[in-house]
Design a protein around this motif. Structure first.
Motif, mmCIF file in Angstrom:
data_model
loop_
_atom_site.group_PDB
_atom_site.id
_atom_site.type_symbol
_atom_site.label_atom_id
_atom_site.label_comp_id
_atom_site.label_asym_id
_atom_site.label_seq_id
_atom_site.Cartn_x
_atom_site.Cartn_y
_atom_site.Cartn_z
ATOM 1 N N PHE A 36 -5.474 -4.900 -5.787
ATOM 2 C CA PHE A 36 -5.588 -5.468 -4.579
ATOM 3 C C PHE A 36 -6.321 -6.995 -4.853
ATOM 4 O O PHE A 36 -5.990 -8.059 -4.087
ATOM 5 N N ALA B 78 -6.834 0.059 -7.594
ATOM 6 C CA ALA B 78 -7.852 -0.590 -6.812
ATOM 7 C C ALA B 78 -7.852 -2.017 -6.872
ATOM 8 O O ALA B 78 -8.082 -2.899 -6.498
ATOM 9 N N ALA C 111 -8.612 7.733 -1.586
ATOM 10 C CA ALA C 111 -7.909 6.787 -0.697
ATOM 11 C C ALA C 111 -9.199 5.850 -0.049
ATOM 12 O O ALA C 111 -9.008 4.723 0.074
ATOM 13 N N LEU D 129 -9.562 3.051 -2.495
ATOM 14 C CA LEU D 129 -8.320 1.838 -2.360
ATOM 15 C C LEU D 129 -8.792 1.218 -0.833
ATOM 16 O O LEU D 129 -8.519 -0.040 -0.689
ATOM 17 N N ASP D 130 -9.078 1.952 0.079
ATOM 18 C CA ASP D 130 -9.523 1.335 1.307
ATOM 19 C C ASP D 130 -10.527 0.191 1.144
ATOM 20 O O ASP D 130 -10.738 -0.913 1.681
ATOM 21 N N ARG E 223 -9.288 -8.626 1.107
ATOM 22 C CA ARG E 223 -8.489 -9.160 2.286
ATOM 23 C C ARG E 223 -9.660 -10.157 2.796
ATOM 24 O O ARG E 223 -9.197 -11.473 3.274
ATOM 25 N N GLU F 7 -9.294 -2.809 -0.902
ATOM 26 C CA GLU F 7 -8.198 -3.518 -0.129
ATOM 27 C C GLU F 7 -9.137 -4.375 1.026
ATOM 28 O O GLU F 7 -8.600 -5.687 1.214
ATOM 29 N N LYS F 8 -10.138 -4.079 1.775
ATOM 30 C CA LYS F 8 -10.985 -4.641 2.584
ATOM 31 C C LYS F 8 -11.656 -5.981 1.881
ATOM 32 O O LYS F 8 -11.623 -7.054 2.777
ATOM 33 N N LEU G 58 1.882 1.826 -3.349
ATOM 34 C CA LEU G 58 1.134 2.151 -4.420
ATOM 35 C C LEU G 58 0.746 3.528 -4.085
ATOM 36 O O LEU G 58 0.638 4.330 -5.132
ATOM 37 N N GLU G 59 0.708 3.890 -2.895
ATOM 38 C CA GLU G 59 0.272 5.518 -2.534
ATOM 39 C C GLU G 59 1.496 6.470 -2.990
ATOM 40 O O GLU G 59 1.427 7.535 -3.804
ATOM 41 N N ARG H 207 0.952 -1.190 -0.076
ATOM 42 C CA ARG H 207 0.069 0.022 -0.060
ATOM 43 C C ARG H 207 0.905 1.103 -0.037
ATOM 44 O O ARG H 207 0.541 2.425 -0.656
ATOM 45 N N GLN H 208 1.896 1.392 0.717
ATOM 46 C CA GLN H 208 2.729 2.489 1.023
ATOM 47 C C GLN H 208 3.373 2.663 -0.597
ATOM 48 O O GLN H 208 3.458 3.755 -1.008
#
Length: 604
Positions: free
Chosen positions: A109, A106, A33, A36-37, A44, A40-41, A5-6, A2-3
């Motif tokens: 992920f 996005a 953001a 992406l959040d 996961r 990612e959730k 990617l950002e 993620r870091q």
């Protein structure tokens, strides 16, 4: 991840600048953001836990329907609910009007968590995008809009058992469906007969309907098949027939599953042999699958390649993320696995504690190689996605410049990650040693899943032919010159940084080698000679592109933080270990080395 990617999105590609454009004006760094959040959730929680299950519980056909694990249905329902199928579409279509680069970021992920589950939505999105570009308003309303909503999923049906990648040998036929065939509101109606092979997502029960986009040949004025690719047209061929109100009519189209292909990896996506018009079903009382013409007759390839370019960026991103998953798994293992001692006098003491294998130079070399491949490939795919945004939302000059760069970068965006992120997966297995070769750890599955990416959406060899045979010489080499201009901008900036000056000069020399090799390969104007070594040429070209991107990335990653130092080390590794390889690849292209071309069957 993620870091990184950002950093690539904001510090390097400056995606926040896109919010100054009318299309993206309602977005901000915060909305990007949030997307992406959310993704990612979902990845996961709904995708990653079932990656191994999708591999071990292959799709199976009971003679009536294809069965998939329930977790696949649940994961894709969550994806549909997120709105990501229509992420880049207009608000009026239920979309978010996201930039392509954010949409790709996005989706990364999902590719990393479970690429086989993600295959269904990638194909559906590409299918619907093609119809938005080439379909009639009613085709867009009935088919594309319902695909974006996740009500129906989509496929692309190109290859045939006897033809493979040779589209001029397509044998599927499309005949006008009687008098008045042009009056159907959904488009000129044809009857299709033929067989299609390697159709990913070709049969399943995940969605209410499957929208097949099928290449088939229409007859010429004399009723005979037009040879070559001139007669190839594109058709919408739904699994279940629908009316102009997007309602299922209750009739099954004559599209039948002939069998599932059992694959090395990527098993969670069904892969099918489909028969069109074999007579198992009789829609409207006649033989032949009903298909609706998309675009103009004879322009099927032109339409389909709109989807293929998007698909090739998607394939490259998928390959990248499988490489990334293997890199992270092997990095975690190397930090925890104790083995060996320092090569000092103290290290000879068997009672001394072992050290983690990440402290061994050769393990660091393998991890550095993986890092340089996967993070460089991620930069490549995001850069290409950013160019798509320039095409769609920039000024006419910006759009034209982006289009030129995309022409020459698309073969690299597909081929380079599919080769070198596969190599990253191989190195991940090597880092784990014997454990890496077992199913106790995920790295062997990542390799198996990734091996497909050098094959589908245009094999490695086809990408090389496209690059050297068309892209670098088209319009007097304008696309290659445009790329060279961008590379030279980075060289001029990097040469001002003392730590990067040597590498800037090395990149300039590498670019000059590519230019000379391109001219030498075509110096006889004989395609057979020029293209015999198109693949090694493409390998060298790709390495030069990645070296350029790495140099450009580290210009934005100066400083002494661990994060910055890691990027700097990966860039240095690529220039020291990888860029020197281009000499051998370009040499055979420049000399038009004939050994592969001249080799005779009997000599094998």
């Amino acid at each position: 991840m993620r870091q990184t990617l950002e950093f690539l999105l904001h510090d390097w590609l400056k995606v926040s600048e896109l919010t100054q454009r009318e299309r993206f004006a309602e977005h901000s760094a915060e909305t990007f953001a949030a997307v992406l959040d959310t993704c990612e959730k979902i990845a996961r929680e709904k995708f990653a836990p079932f990656n191994r299950l999708a591999d071990t519980q292959e799709p199976h056909f009971d003679g009536e329907r294809v069965h998939l694990p329930e977790s696949t249905h649940a994961a894709l329902a969550a994806y549909v609910e997120s709105g990501m199928l229509a992420a880049a579409q207009d608000y009026e279509l239920g979309g978010m009007q996201l930039p392509c680069v954010i949409e790709m970021a996005a989706n990364a992920f999902f590719s990393k968590a479970n690429i086989a589950m993600g295959g269904y939505v990638m194909l559906t999105n590409g299918n619907a995008n093609l119809l938005m570009a080439h379909g009639t308003p009613l085709q867009q309303e009935v088919f594309a809009k319902n695909e974006f909503a996740g009500r129906w999923f989509g496929t692309m049906c190109l290859s045939e058992p006897q033809a493979g990648s040779s589209l001029s040998d397509v044998a599927t036929r499309a005949e006008p469906d009687g008098e008045g065939f042009e009056a159907d509101p959904l488009g000129p109606r044809y009857r299709l007969k033929g067989n299609k092979m390697w159709i990913s997502a070709g049969e399943h029960e995940i969605s209410e309907n499957i929208v097949h986009l099928v290449l088939a040949k229409i007859p010429g004025p004399d009723g005979k098949t037009i040879p070559g690719t001139r007669g190839i047209s594109l058709f919408i061929c739904p699994k279940h027939l629908v009316n102009e109100r997007a309602e299922l009519t209750g009739e099954r189209n004559d599209v039948a599953l002939a069998g599932l292909n059992h694959k090395l990896g990527y098993r969670g996506t069904t892969n099918c042999l489909l028969n069109f018009g074999e007579g198992r079903f009789q829609p409207r009382g006649q033989g032949g699958a009903i298909g609706y013409l998309v675009g103009r007759p004879g322009e099927g390839l032109k339409c389909m390649f709109h989807m293929m370019n998007e698909a090739r960026i998607g394939v490259g991103l998928g390959a990248t993320m499988l490489g990334y998953a293997g890199y992270e798994a092997s990095l975690e293992y190397a930090r925890q696995r104790p083995q060996g001692r320092p090569m000092t006098a103290a290290g000879k003491d068997a009672a001394a504690p072992q050290r983690p294998i990440i402290e061994h130079a050769d393990v660091k070399r393998m991890l550095l190689a993986q890092k340089s491949y996967v993070e460089g490939a991620l930069a490549l795919e995001l850069f290409c996605a950013r160019l798509v945004d320039e095409q769609h939302s920039g000024t006419p000059a910006q759009a034209a410049a982006a289009g030129l760069l995309l022409e020459v970068l698309i073969p690299i965006a597909k081929s380079w990650p599919s080769e070198w992120c596969l190599e990253a997966n191989s190195l991940a297995i090597q880092v784990l040693g014997g454990y890496g070769y077992t199913r106790d750890f995920p790295v062997e599955q990542y390799w198996r899943d990734n091996r497909l990416n050098m094959i589908h959406e245009g094999t490695h060899g086809i990408q090389g032919l496209d690059l050297l045979g068309r892209k670098v010489v088209m319009n007097g080499g304008s696309a290659l010159l445009a790329l060279a201009g961008r590379i030279n901008e980075t060289v001029q900036a990097a040469v001002q940084v003392p730590a990067l000056a040597q590498h800037a000069n090395e990149l300039a020399a590498a670019l000059a080698q590519v230019g000379k090799a391109t001219k030498a390969a075509w110096s006889t104007s004989n395609p057979e000679e020029a293209l015999a070594n198109a693949t090694p040429y493409m390998q060298a070209f790709g390495h030069v592109v990645l070296a350029w991107l790495w140099l450009d990335v580290v210009l934005a990653a100066q400083g002494e933080s661990d994060f910055a130092r890691g990027k700097q080390a990966a860039q240095r590794y690529f220039f020291t270990y990888e860029l020197p390889k281009i000499g051998a690849w370009l040499a055979v292209a420049a000399s038009r080395e004939p050994v592969a071309r001249d080799m005779q069957d009997a000599w094998f």
